[in-house]
Design an enzyme around this catalytic site. Structure first.
Site, PDB file in Angstrom:
ATOM      1  N   CYS B 410     -37.201-179.844  -7.251  1.00  0.00           N
ATOM      2  CA  CYS B 410     -36.169-180.386  -7.522  1.00  0.00           C
ATOM      3  C   CYS B 410     -35.375-180.511  -6.446  1.00  0.00           C
ATOM      4  CB  CYS B 410     -35.749-180.747  -9.168  1.00  0.00           C
ATOM      5  SG  CYS B 410     -34.856-178.454  -9.207  1.00  0.00           S
ATOM      6  N   HIS B 454     -31.606-178.904 -13.388  1.00  0.00           N
ATOM      7  CA  HIS B 454     -33.336-180.066 -11.936  1.00  0.00           C
ATOM      8  C   HIS B 454     -31.660-180.488 -10.886  1.00  0.00           C
ATOM      9  CE1 HIS B 454     -35.512-182.914 -11.362  1.00  0.00           C
ATOM     10  NE2 HIS B 454     -34.633-183.714 -11.559  1.00  0.00           N
ATOM     11  N   ASP B 470     -34.162-190.115  -8.368  1.00  0.00           N
ATOM     12  CA  ASP B 470     -34.884-189.182  -8.936  1.00  0.00           C
ATOM     13  C   ASP B 470     -36.128-188.780  -7.752  1.00  0.00           C
ATOM     14  OD1 ASP B 470     -35.468-186.632  -9.209  1.00  0.00           O
ATOM     15  OD2 ASP B 470     -35.281-186.804 -11.781  1.00  0.00           O
TER      16      ASP B 470
END
Lengths: 317, 658
Positions: B410, B454, B470
């Site tokens: 991430c 995250h 995202d």
């Protein structure tokens, strides 16, 4: 003196179960130490807002309160079933035999039995003995020092215990009427007052010995020359022979008024005590005559005990 | 009353002390531990063998002990650089205890050491307050108490087991008192004095800086970051974006929060349902808080920044509870000039390839929404993979990731995406936090662990305001729908099992139960504060709670509990043993014929006396007395009924020959 039987009234059993309100309880110095530690833990718990430190502090605090109940329970319901002492001579320790019972049939651990003298200056812990009443009853012997003749009352016996954690001390008193008879100390240098009449009366049955000087008697043919009492011959022109004894049958009166030479009362009693013991040891039959009481001529342990008791309690209120 | 220190009592002391110290084993140097073990062993050998102890009689050993003490203090001083914090204090205490053990001899020493063992238990709580720690320490407290019982039972007539049993009983009896005191003792907000500097060392967690590679470590950690309990039904998994620090500034490698987003918060527009929930945050030593994206009502604990991140007034040094309201679907349109500038800033002369690529896209289609789509397509088309073990990026991390390795997690995606957007002229920022969470069926709350950490991106689109993008979801959609677990199965021991098998289900159920217990523990025990105490008593209907009334209630509660315990303890004992009653009947029968048992007479002496006076009864009396003594005092496994029958049939009227 071991032969002297315990006098009747000192062995009267006294039985007082410890009442619930009679047990006192205070922290020991270790209890205060633990209290200090708990305070520190509490301050730490507050400062660091540490929940488990709070919990531990409160758990140990709760434990101290619970310990109070356990310490109390270790004494509560304890019974002094009996207390009795055999007579002793002044200077010896009076052995009070105590019989403790667990009234509710519950074992006790680590109970101390003590006798606390209370002279003007504070408390003196005279003697202590530790008991485990694992079988619900136990014997303890308190040896209490004696300083004067007469009746020595036990008055109060203290039982105490720090079980189970040692942070609290519980104690309680048994009030008891038990007392010990303390004989006068056997002292004095005067010999037994064996009069010629006594000697004559006793001559028949006496078994001569060679150990102890036991008085004088008239000369009989066959006596050893060495036994002749020469000073008596010089004084009275009677031939007297020194009599020795290993257990005779003589008879003697031990009289208060015979001791005019001893002015002091206690010294006279001591002398009479000496004589009673001497007479008993030689197996003489003896009587005791005091200004206020007298004991007929007799012999044996019970007689000696009665005589010694008269001497011990002379002029006692 | 002075008890002698026997080897067994000594052993009790040494063992309990060691038990209390044991959990500290990993917390200080092995050398100190070795010295402590040596001293304890030395003392023990001194008690059971001829090994001399360092008393003044053995001058050499005595001097050795003094030197050892001095050396220990010196080493500790140097090791901790003179800082008296938690760790140094513990090391000092341990050294002192070891030396004190050597001197353990008198009654006083036994008490001092036992109390220090209690204190040692507390020191453990400054490192761990978990349920296992609490249970272990409870056992240690029982052991220390048993050691005191052992010491105080005269002549050590108590067996080891009896000591432990009595100590256990006492601790159990003290527990209600503890609970009452815990609930009622007035709690003060805030510390009395400063906390030591090292009180929160070694706490892992999200941070407000992000250097590529750092979140890998979090990805592997099962530690709980926080828990959230929703008032109603929680939002769906894909909406569970827990917002943490928002990162604006970068030097090309490390991202930082900076001050750009710290302006006053502007209200956001709710476009969907609002969820109310309570967060129980584990301490991380920083000020930022976590909230479900985006928070609409910050409550009274948190404060919101312009970039929608939350902060507390003070660093979170203990578990913190706070209530929030959030709307997962929202619009945030505010963008100040400073923010716009910060959201477009790129480090000087970094990421040349990425910049070139972005400019190329902008020329093709300058619409921001189109640029976002173009960038996401790039990740999809170029075969990017999601991995927790990405290759090293020693040079320009963004360029290397985008054009060479194509593998990362991430952070890589979020950082590279923001760089691309800024280069293309779209304001963008990195948001860190947690995604997802595991639902605990037992107590209806979500557990969010460190491995759920995250990072994602937000871009500002003129028509919609700040929009979450995202990029990780593009390459690894399951990362979001199933949580990071789905990507880690290959490394867990349960991977060989089918995910839906009964074993896995049972395992999950067990962990859920365990965590529920931990949650309640954290909520009710560890998190019990002044605030919570106030709330509890208000909910019970008391309105004016002050220190005086709490102390009054505490005293009353303790008095009632102790009284109740006393009642139970003393009533239970009044029931007399049937054996004693039977024997009393036997004595009564004899008393009626003039053979009264004297108070001081034991059963055996009594039987002898009776037998001497009444030869006709001697056989029976002796038998009954022997049986009674054996049953009562030796506690032999004999027939109680037989004794009772014998006593019932016993008659004093028989005469020999009559």
């Amino acid at each position: 003196m071991q032969a002297a039987a315990s006098s009747a009234d000192s062995s009267l059993p006294t039985s007082i179960a410890l009442g619930l309100r009679r047990v006192y309880i205070v922290p020991t110095r270790y209890g205060y130490l633990l209290g200090g530690l708990l305070l520190i833990i509490l301050l730490g718990a507050i400062n660091y807002d540490n929940a488990l430190a709070y919990l531990l502090c409160f758990l140990l605090g709760g434990l101290s309160l619970v310990a109070m109940l356990h310490t109390y329970r270790n004494l509560a319901g304890l019974k002094l079933a009996s207390a009795a002492a055999t007579p002793v001579f002044v200077g010896d320790q009076a052995p009070f035999r105590l019989h403790l019972e667990s009234a509710v049939g519950r074992p006790r651990s680590n109970v101390s039995v003590l006798w606390v003298a209370t002279p003007p200056r504070g408390v003196v812990r005279a003697t202590a003995t530790t008991l485990n009443l694992s079988t619900t009853d136990a014997q303890a012997t308190l040896r209490i020092p004696t300083a004067r003749r007469g009746r020595l009352p036990l008055k109060r016996v203290r039982v105490e215990s720090v079980f189970p954690l040692g942070i609290l001390r519980a104690w309680a008193y048994f009030e008891t009427s038990a007392s010990a008879v303390v004989y006068p100390a056997p002292r004095g240098r005067l010999t037994l007052p064996v009069s010629p009449a006594d000697v004559a009366a006793s001559a028949l049955g006496s078994a001569p010995g060679t150990d102890d000087f036991a008085g004088l008697r008239p000369y009989r043919p066959g006596d050893r020359l060495a036994a002749i009492h020469w000073p008596a011959l010089a004084k009275s022109a009677t031939l007297l022979v020194k009599r020795f004894q290993g257990g005779g049958e003589g008879e003697v009166w031990l009289r208060w008024q015979d001791l005019g030479l001893v002015p002091e009362r206690e010294a006279r009693l001591s002398q009479l005590t000496r004589w009673v013991l001497d007479a008993e040891q030689r197996g003489l039959r003896y009587g005791l005559e005091l200004p206020n009481a007298s004991l007929p001529v007799a012999r044996g342990a019970a007689h000696a005990a009665a005589a010694l008791r008269l001497l011990a309690l002379y002029d006692e209120p | 009353m002075t008890a002698r220190l026997t080897p067994t009592t000594l052993l009790w002391c040494l063992v309990t002390l060691t038990l209390a110290l044991l959990p500290h084993a990993g917390r200080f140097s092995i050398g100190l531990l070795a010295v402590f073990a040596l001293l304890v062993t030395w003392r023990w050998l001194g008690a059971i063998s001829r090994v001399p102890l360092p008393t003044r009689d053995h001058l050499v050993l005595w001097i050795f002990k003094q030197v050892l003490a001095l050396a220990a203090f010196l080493v500790i001083y140097i090791h901790y650089r003179g800082q008296i914090g938690r760790d140094a204090g513990l090391a000092l205490l341990t050294a002192l205890l070891g030396l004190k053990v050597l001197e353990l001899e008198s009654e006083r020493d036994v008490y001092v050491l036992s109390f220090l063992a209690y204190f040692l238990v507390v020191t453990n709580f400054f490192y761990s307050q978990s349920v296992p720690t609490a249970l272990y320490m409870l056992a240690v407290v029982v052991a220390i108490t048993a050691s005191l019982v052992r010491f105080n039972s005269a002549l050590e007539t108590f067996s080891h087991f009896a000591c432990l049993r009595l100590a256990g009983t006492m601790v159990a009896q003290a527990t209600p008192l503890m609970i009452a005191a815990f609930l009622l003792f007035p709690r003060l907000p805030g510390p009395l004095w400063g906390l030591p500097q090292d009180a929160f060392s070694g706490v892992t967690g999200l941070s407000d800086t992000m250097t590529i590679g750092e979140i890998t470590r979090l990805g592997a950690s099962d530690e709980i970051a926080f828990r959230a309990q929703f008032d109603g039904i929680p939002p769906r998994a894909a909406d569970l974006y827990w917002r943490g620090p928002v990162l604006w500034d970068t030097d090309g490698r490390t991202w930082r929060a900076g001050a750009s987003g710290h302006g006053p918060a502007t209200p956001i527009i709710k476009l969907g349902p609002v969820y109310a929930y309570t967060v129980l945050l584990e301490p991380h030593g920083e000020r930022w808080l976590l909230g479900l994206d985006a928070v609409t009502n910050v409550g009274d604990t948190a404060r919101a920044h312009a970039d929608l991140s939350l902060v507390a007034r003070n660093p979170v040094k203990k578990r913190l509870r706070y209530r929030l309201e959030s709307a997962p679907v929202y619009a945030a349109r505010a963008l100040s000039a400073t923010e716009r500038a910060a959201a477009l800033t790129l480090p000087y002369a970094r990421h040349p390839k990425a910049l070139a690529l972005a400019r190329q896209w902008r020329v093709a289609n300058p619409a921001p929404a189109a640029l976002v789509a173009r960038a996401l397509d790039y990740y999809r088309e170029q075969g990017f993979v999601y991995t927790l073990l990405p290759p090293a990026l020693p040079r320009d991390s963004v360029d290397q990731f985008l054009f060479e390795t194509h593998a990362g997690f991430c952070e890589h995606y979020a950082a590279s995406f923001v760089v691309l957007m800024r280069a293309a002229g779209v304001p963008a920022r990195v948001v860190t936090g947690y995604q997802g969470g595991e639902f605990n069926d037992v107590s209806d709350y979500l557990v969010i662990r460190q491995r759920d950490a995250h990072a994602w991106a937000e871009v500002y689109l003129p028509e919609r305001g700040w929009v979450r993008v995202d990029p990780t979801a593009v390459v690894a959609p399951s990362r979001l729908s199933l949580g990071i677990d789905s990507l880690r199965t290959a490394r867990t021991p349960l991977a060989i099992l089918d995910r839906n098998s009964t074993a896995v289900a049972a395992w999950r159920q067990m962990t859920a139960l365990w965590d529920a217990a931990n949650f309640q523990w954290a909520q009710w025990v560890l998190g019990y504060s002044a605030q919570r105490q106030f709330a509890l008593f208000t909910s019970l209907g008391f309105d004016a709670i002050d220190i005086a009334s709490l102390m009054f209630a505490l005293t009353g509660a303790l008095a009632i509990l102790v009284g109740a315990l006393a009642l139970v303890m003393f009533r239970a004992r009044e029931v007399r043993d049937p054996l004693v009653l039977a024997y009393a009947r036997f004595c009564g029968k004899l008393a009626r014929v003039g053979l009264t048992r004297a108070p001081h007479e034991g059963p055996v002496a009594y039987a002898e006396r009776v037998a001497a006076t009444r030869a006709d009864l001697s056989v029976e009396v002796t038998r009954i007395s022997q049986l009674y003594t054996a049953l009562r005092y030796a506690e032999l496994p004999l027939n109680r009924a037989l004794l009772e029958r014998l006593i019932r049939k016993f008659k004093t009227t028989r005469r020999s020959g009559g």
